[in-house]
Design a protein around this motif. Structure first.
Motif, PDB file in Angstrom:
ATOM      1  N   PHE A  31      23.736  30.415  -4.035  1.00 17.62           N
ATOM      2  CA  PHE A  31      23.237  31.441  -4.946  1.00 17.62           C
ATOM      3  C   PHE A  31      24.359  32.226  -5.630  1.00 17.62           C
ATOM      4  CE2 PHE A  31      19.944  30.814  -1.707  1.00 17.62           C
ATOM      5  CZ  PHE A  31      18.878  30.470  -2.518  1.00 17.62           C
ATOM      6  N   ARG A  32      25.537  32.285  -5.006  1.00 18.02           N
ATOM      7  CA  ARG A  32      26.639  33.062  -5.591  1.00 18.02           C
ATOM      8  C   ARG A  32      27.911  32.223  -5.596  1.00 18.02           C
ATOM      9  NH1 ARG A  32      29.033  36.948  -3.633  1.00 18.02           N
ATOM     10  NH2 ARG A  32      28.530  36.641  -1.417  1.00 18.02           N
ATOM     11  N   ARG A  33      28.442  31.961  -6.792  1.00 17.09           N
ATOM     12  CA  ARG A  33      29.689  31.197  -6.866  1.00 17.09           C
ATOM     13  C   ARG A  33      30.831  31.931  -6.178  1.00 17.09           C
ATOM     14  NH1 ARG A  33      30.833  27.041 -10.499  1.00 17.09           N
ATOM     15  NH2 ARG A  33      29.231  27.745 -11.959  1.00 17.09           N
ATOM     16  N   ASP A  34      30.823  33.262  -6.238  1.00 16.10           N
ATOM     17  CA  ASP A  34      31.880  34.029  -5.587  1.00 16.10           C
ATOM     18  C   ASP A  34      31.969  33.710  -4.096  1.00 16.10           C
ATOM     19  OD1 ASP A  34      32.684  35.210  -7.885  1.00 16.10           O
ATOM     20  OD2 ASP A  34      31.770  37.165  -7.497  1.00 16.10           O
ATOM     21  N   ALA A  35      30.821  33.410  -3.474  1.00 14.46           N
ATOM     22  CA  ALA A  35      30.830  33.070  -2.056  1.00 14.46           C
ATOM     23  C   ALA A  35      31.558  31.756  -1.808  1.00 14.46           C
ATOM     24  CB  ALA A  35      29.406  32.997  -1.522  1.00 14.46           C
ATOM     25  N   ALA A  36      31.497  30.837  -2.771  1.00 18.37           N
ATOM     26  CA  ALA A  36      32.241  29.574  -2.638  1.00 18.37           C
ATOM     27  C   ALA A  36      33.743  29.833  -2.680  1.00 18.37           C
ATOM     28  CB  ALA A  36      31.836  28.608  -3.743  1.00 18.37           C
ATOM     29  N   TYR A  37      34.172  30.740  -3.583  1.00 14.93           N
ATOM     30  CA  TYR A  37      35.592  31.102  -3.612  1.00 14.93           C
ATOM     31  C   TYR A  37      36.003  31.783  -2.309  1.00 14.93           C
ATOM     32  CZ  TYR A  37      35.613  30.189  -8.657  1.00 14.93           C
ATOM     33  OH  TYR A  37      35.533  29.597  -9.891  1.00 14.93           O
ATOM     34  N   ASP A  38      35.159  32.670  -1.802  1.00 10.99           N
ATOM     35  CA  ASP A  38      35.458  33.325  -0.526  1.00 10.99           C
ATOM     36  C   ASP A  38      35.602  32.289   0.588  1.00 10.99           C
ATOM     37  OD1 ASP A  38      35.283  35.784  -1.763  1.00 10.99           O
ATOM     38  OD2 ASP A  38      33.225  36.173  -1.106  1.00 10.99           O
ATOM     39  N   ALA A  39      34.741  31.278   0.569  1.00 14.66           N
ATOM     40  CA  ALA A  39      34.760  30.257   1.609  1.00 14.66           C
ATOM     41  C   ALA A  39      36.059  29.469   1.599  1.00 14.66           C
ATOM     42  CB  ALA A  39      33.570  29.315   1.443  1.00 14.66           C
ATOM     43  N   ARG A  91      40.919  32.230  -8.566  1.00 13.60           N
ATOM     44  CA  ARG A  91      39.826  31.367  -9.017  1.00 13.60           C
ATOM     45  C   ARG A  91      40.333  29.935  -9.205  1.00 13.60           C
ATOM     46  NH1 ARG A  91      37.305  34.889  -7.434  1.00 13.60           N
ATOM     47  NH2 ARG A  91      35.601  36.093  -8.370  1.00 13.60           N
ATOM     48  N   PRO A  92      40.681  29.240  -8.103  1.00  8.96           N
ATOM     49  CA  PRO A  92      41.259  27.900  -8.227  1.00  8.96           C
ATOM     50  C   PRO A  92      40.219  26.845  -8.578  1.00  8.96           C
ATOM     51  CG  PRO A  92      40.900  28.429  -5.932  1.00  8.96           C
ATOM     52  CD  PRO A  92      40.531  29.668  -6.705  1.00  8.96           C
ATOM     53  N   LYS A  93      40.639  25.876  -9.381  1.00  5.60           N
ATOM     54  CA  LYS A  93      39.836  24.672  -9.625  1.00  5.60           C
ATOM     55  C   LYS A  93      40.810  23.544  -9.919  1.00  5.60           C
ATOM     56  CE  LYS A  93      39.067  26.075 -14.452  1.00  5.60           C
ATOM     57  NZ  LYS A  93      38.047  26.303 -15.514  1.00  5.60           N
ATOM     58  N   PHE A  94      40.416  22.326  -9.580  1.00  2.00           N
ATOM     59  CA  PHE A  94      41.341  21.197  -9.602  1.00  2.00           C
ATOM     60  C   PHE A  94      40.862  20.077 -10.526  1.00  2.00           C
ATOM     61  CE2 PHE A  94      42.260  23.261  -5.627  1.00  2.00           C
ATOM     62  CZ  PHE A  94      43.615  23.060  -5.425  1.00  2.00           C
ATOM     63  N   ILE A 113      33.220  25.383  -7.162  1.00  2.14           N
ATOM     64  CA  ILE A 113      34.256  26.249  -7.730  1.00  2.14           C
ATOM     65  C   ILE A 113      34.787  25.725  -9.060  1.00  2.14           C
ATOM     66  CG2 ILE A 113      34.918  27.139  -5.466  1.00  2.14           C
ATOM     67  CD1 ILE A 113      37.424  25.368  -5.609  1.00  2.14           C
ATOM     68  N   GLY A 114      34.209  24.623  -9.549  1.00  4.07           N
ATOM     69  CA  GLY A 114      34.555  24.162 -10.889  1.00  4.07           C
ATOM     70  C   GLY A 114      35.574  23.056 -10.977  1.00  4.07           C
ATOM     71  N   CYS A 115      35.827  22.350  -9.871  1.00  2.00           N
ATOM     72  CA  CYS A 115      36.776  21.231  -9.925  1.00  2.00           C
ATOM     73  C   CYS A 115      36.249  20.132 -10.844  1.00  2.00           C
ATOM     74  CB  CYS A 115      37.024  20.673  -8.532  1.00  2.00           C
ATOM     75  SG  CYS A 115      37.891  21.821  -7.440  1.00  2.00           S
ATOM     76  N   VAL A 116      37.176  19.408 -11.460  1.00  2.00           N
ATOM     77  CA  VAL A 116      36.841  18.392 -12.460  1.00  2.00           C
ATOM     78  C   VAL A 116      37.140  17.010 -11.880  1.00  2.00           C
ATOM     79  CG1 VAL A 116      37.305  17.537 -14.785  1.00  2.00           C
ATOM     80  CG2 VAL A 116      37.420  19.998 -14.312  1.00  2.00           C
ATOM     81  N   PRO A 117      36.103  16.216 -11.543  1.00  2.00           N
ATOM     82  CA  PRO A 117      36.339  14.869 -11.006  1.00  2.00           C
ATOM     83  C   PRO A 117      36.709  13.888 -12.114  1.00  2.00           C
ATOM     84  CG  PRO A 117      33.988  15.312 -11.097  1.00  2.00           C
ATOM     85  CD  PRO A 117      34.666  16.571 -11.546  1.00  2.00           C
ATOM     86  N   VAL A 118      37.702  13.053 -11.845  1.00  2.00           N
ATOM     87  CA  VAL A 118      38.180  12.078 -12.830  1.00  2.00           C
ATOM     88  C   VAL A 118      38.323  10.730 -12.148  1.00  2.00           C
ATOM     89  CG1 VAL A 118      40.092  11.422 -14.335  1.00  2.00           C
ATOM     90  CG2 VAL A 118      39.397  13.815 -14.192  1.00  2.00           C
ATOM     91  N   ASN A 119      37.774   9.687 -12.759  1.00  5.16           N
ATOM     92  CA  ASN A 119      37.940   8.332 -12.253  1.00  5.16           C
ATOM     93  C   ASN A 119      39.311   7.796 -12.623  1.00  5.16           C
ATOM     94  OD1 ASN A 119      35.286   7.610 -11.077  1.00  5.16           O
ATOM     95  ND2 ASN A 119      34.555   8.027 -13.147  1.00  5.16           N
TER      96      ASN A 119
END
Length: 240
Positions: A31-39, A91-94, A113-119
């Protein structure tokens, strides 16, 4: 042998802690993206703490911590440099391998958290995937972490830098912060042994937007490799 046993214990408890924290944080993160960053930040700080006490591996993050919408172009030697960066940036993302999406716990939180998957595969298609993910309207703002060499590289091994970092740098018009490391000296890309010592990730002076592509790539590689070599020498690694 004692250090090897301590390393195995450390690894087991590290993944056990990931599962325990996932049970607590997943309902909140839905429900909260901020909680994912906290995790992810809490987990990474725990891994740093437990590495110090179980295997004698201390860690430092040096330089000015990047904030806002920036690109972090980092040397990548093992999972531990990811741990150090994520433990500090807000606010990390990969840019990450697409296969990691299917990793239990890790894959879901990475997407949250917004990571970008790439093949991996043809370079042009990989770059298009990166740009679609980076510029998507629902992509959260933050610090985009990319590994210019495309994979983990063991200390002392030469591997060319890929153009994807320069493409993102040009298309986004963002500042690029290089980052050096020596973590592979203590936490190798393969194997179970974790060695005692001081693992470092160092954020270097930022490269402003607007540089020519070739000049940007030359500066990026020179700054990262020079600083990483210095950190590895300080750690006692015999570079040739």
């Amino acid at each position: 042998m004692i250090q090897y046993i301590r390393s195995v214990v450390f690894i087991i408890q590290m993944y056990a802690a990931m599962a325990i924290m996932a049970v607590y944080y997943t309902p909140l993160a839905i429900f909260r993206r901020d909680a994912a960053y906290d995790a992810v930040r809490t987990y990474c700080r725990y891994v740093r703490w437990s590495a110090r006490w179980l295997v004698g591996l201390r860690s430092e993050v040096r330089g000015e911590i990047p904030t806002g919408e920036v690109i972090i172009a980092s040397k990548h030697q093992s999972f531990f440099d990811i741990i150090l960066i994520v433990s500090e940036v807000p606010r990390p993302k990969f840019i990450m391998k697409a296969s990691l999406v299917y990793a239990p716990i890790l894959g879901w939180f990475a997407l949250r958290i917004g990571c970008v998957p790439v093949n991996r595969g043809k370079r042009a298609e990989a770059i298009r995937q990166m740009m679609r993910g980076v510029t998507a309207g629902d992509a959260p703002a933050g610090q985009l972490i990319i590994y210019p060499q495309g994979t983990r590289v063991a200390p002392g091994v030469d591997k060319p830098y890929k153009v994807g970092t320069a493409v993102i740098y040009e298309e986004t018009g963002q500042i690029c912060v290089p980052a050096a490391t020596n973590v592979g000296v203590f936490w190798p890309r393969q194997g179970l042994l974790r060695k005692p010592g001081l693992a470092v990730v160092e954020f270097l002076p930022p490269i402003p937007p607007g540089r020519d592509r070739n000049a940007f790539m030359e500066d990026l590689e020179r700054e990262i490799e020079t600083a990483s070599d210095a950190l590895m020498r300080d750690a006692g690694f015999p570079l040739t």
